[in-house]
Design a protein around this motif. Structure first.
Motif, mmCIF file in Angstrom:
data_model
loop_
_atom_site.group_PDB
_atom_site.id
_atom_site.type_symbol
_atom_site.label_atom_id
_atom_site.label_comp_id
_atom_site.label_asym_id
_atom_site.label_seq_id
_atom_site.Cartn_x
_atom_site.Cartn_y
_atom_site.Cartn_z
ATOM 1 N N ASP A 1 46.177 41.349 45.283
ATOM 2 C CA ASP A 1 45.722 40.822 45.572
ATOM 3 C C ASP A 1 45.850 41.548 46.951
ATOM 4 O O ASP A 1 46.508 41.010 47.559
ATOM 5 C CB ASP A 1 47.302 39.214 45.515
ATOM 6 C CG ASP A 1 46.054 38.461 45.731
ATOM 7 O OD1 ASP A 1 45.194 38.411 45.921
ATOM 8 O OD2 ASP A 1 46.807 37.434 46.157
ATOM 9 N N CYS B 1 31.507 42.320 47.573
ATOM 10 C CA CYS B 1 32.651 40.437 48.090
ATOM 11 C C CYS B 1 34.034 40.205 47.022
ATOM 12 O O CYS B 1 34.626 39.487 48.122
ATOM 13 C CB CYS B 1 32.152 39.705 48.429
ATOM 14 S SG CYS B 1 30.916 38.985 47.467
ATOM 15 N N SER B 2 33.838 40.234 46.363
ATOM 16 C CA SER B 2 35.243 39.257 45.523
ATOM 17 C C SER B 2 34.468 40.418 43.829
ATOM 18 O O SER B 2 34.688 41.102 43.386
ATOM 19 C CB SER B 2 34.633 37.836 44.878
ATOM 20 O OG SER B 2 35.244 37.708 44.236
ATOM 21 N N GLY C 1 43.062 40.120 50.629
ATOM 22 C CA GLY C 1 42.369 38.939 50.998
ATOM 23 C C GLY C 1 41.237 39.781 52.078
ATOM 24 O O GLY C 1 40.590 39.277 52.519
ATOM 25 N N SER C 2 41.285 41.372 51.927
ATOM 26 C CA SER C 2 40.629 41.832 52.712
ATOM 27 C C SER C 2 40.027 43.396 53.000
ATOM 28 O O SER C 2 41.313 44.086 51.556
ATOM 29 C CB SER C 2 40.797 41.674 54.324
ATOM 30 O OG SER C 2 41.990 42.522 54.560
ATOM 31 N N GLU D 1 43.415 44.941 53.646
ATOM 32 C CA GLU D 1 44.938 44.787 52.838
ATOM 33 C C GLU D 1 44.541 45.203 51.193
ATOM 34 O O GLU D 1 45.270 46.495 51.085
ATOM 35 C CB GLU D 1 44.423 43.540 52.946
ATOM 36 C CG GLU D 1 45.313 42.413 53.760
ATOM 37 C CD GLU D 1 45.014 40.612 53.165
ATOM 38 O OE1 GLU D 1 45.463 40.434 52.063
ATOM 39 O OE2 GLU D 1 45.356 40.005 53.411
ATOM 40 N N ASP E 1 35.022 41.901 54.482
ATOM 41 C CA ASP E 1 36.140 40.421 53.345
ATOM 42 C C ASP E 1 36.156 39.979 52.113
ATOM 43 O O ASP E 1 36.672 38.640 51.588
ATOM 44 C CB ASP E 1 35.581 39.169 54.448
ATOM 45 C CG ASP E 1 34.026 38.533 53.821
ATOM 46 O OD1 ASP E 1 33.330 39.173 52.582
ATOM 47 O OD2 ASP E 1 33.757 37.048 54.368
ATOM 48 N N ARG F 1 37.556 40.608 40.401
ATOM 49 C CA ARG F 1 38.755 40.000 39.520
ATOM 50 C C ARG F 1 38.800 41.119 38.483
ATOM 51 O O ARG F 1 38.181 41.727 38.266
ATOM 52 C CB ARG F 1 38.708 39.089 39.258
ATOM 53 C CG ARG F 1 38.465 37.727 40.255
ATOM 54 C CD ARG F 1 38.142 36.187 39.554
ATOM 55 N NE ARG F 1 36.665 36.285 39.838
ATOM 56 C CZ ARG F 1 35.805 35.965 39.870
ATOM 57 N NH1 ARG F 1 35.293 36.481 41.014
ATOM 58 N NH2 ARG F 1 34.301 36.408 39.284
ATOM 59 N N ARG G 1 38.243 40.641 48.199
ATOM 60 C CA ARG G 1 38.813 39.083 47.997
ATOM 61 C C ARG G 1 39.046 39.913 46.535
ATOM 62 O O ARG G 1 38.012 39.899 45.665
ATOM 63 C CB ARG G 1 38.348 37.938 47.606
ATOM 64 C CG ARG G 1 38.219 36.488 49.150
ATOM 65 C CD ARG G 1 37.763 35.287 49.064
ATOM 66 N NE ARG G 1 36.634 35.260 47.690
ATOM 67 C CZ ARG G 1 35.450 35.446 48.009
ATOM 68 N NH1 ARG G 1 35.017 36.315 49.341
ATOM 69 N NH2 ARG G 1 34.588 35.354 46.916
ATOM 70 N N TRP H 1 41.828 40.854 43.326
ATOM 71 C CA TRP H 1 43.066 40.040 42.469
ATOM 72 C C TRP H 1 42.594 41.537 40.990
ATOM 73 O O TRP H 1 41.845 41.288 40.631
ATOM 74 C CB TRP H 1 43.064 38.737 42.198
ATOM 75 C CG TRP H 1 43.876 38.324 41.210
ATOM 76 C CD1 TRP H 1 45.389 37.902 41.724
ATOM 77 C CD2 TRP H 1 43.936 38.024 39.504
ATOM 78 N NE1 TRP H 1 45.966 37.524 40.897
ATOM 79 C CE2 TRP H 1 45.384 37.848 39.620
ATOM 80 C CE3 TRP H 1 43.105 39.258 38.400
ATOM 81 C CZ2 TRP H 1 46.157 38.339 38.366
ATOM 82 C CZ3 TRP H 1 43.759 38.884 37.794
ATOM 83 C CH2 TRP H 1 45.627 38.267 37.072
#
Length: 145
Positions: free
Chosen positions: A42, A122-123, A44-45, A48, A33, A125, A35, A37
């Motif tokens: 962009d 998990c994220s 979300g998984s 993607e 999952d 940027r 995320r 950017w």
């Protein structure tokens, strides 16, 4: 428990894998999952993210990446990076507009912040100036001082 040094190393490996289109490494380093950017991305998984990597135009080769950890602590890591690469393929800008390979060697500077869930990202940027790439390729005029 994951060490700060391990998190900085994981983030650097993830950046390199993204630049090289290394799906296996991206898959191993990111949660399902995740995320993501960035100026040109962009997601979300993880699925993607992998799809976005597959769609890239592969306009650059001979990529060199250097990173400097800026801050690593808790569940976060931040690195500043420089990517130096050669423009060897077309860049699709949208519509019918593209930039043919120029052979120019360009430099892109940026910073990436990652959040971790255990040992995996998990994220993510990422901050960099996509217009600087176009300026170096002669597509966008440099700003007047």
């Amino acid at each position: 428990m994951t060490t700060n040094e391990a998190r900085a190393s994981t983030l650097t490996r993830a950046l390199r894998a993204g630049l090289e289109g290394d799906r296996t490494t991206v898959e191993a380093l990111c949660t399902d999952d995740v995320r993501v950017w960035a100026p040109a991305l962009d997601a979300g998984s993880r699925a993607e993210l992998l799809d976005a990597l597959d769609r890239r135009d592969n306009a650059f080769s001979d990529v060199e990446l250097t990173t400097v950890p800026l801050d690593v602590g808790g569940d976060f890591a931040c690195v500043e990076w420089t990517a130096t690469m050669t423009h060897t393929g077309a860049i699709e800008l949208g519509g019918d507009t593209s930039v043919a390979a120029t052979g120019e060697r360009i430099v892109v500077n940026g910073a990436t912040i990652a959040e971790f869930d255990g040992a995996r990202i998990c994220s993510l940027r990422q901050y960099w100036d996509e217009f600087a790439v176009l300026e170096q390729l002669g597509v966008r005029p440099a700003e007047a001082d």
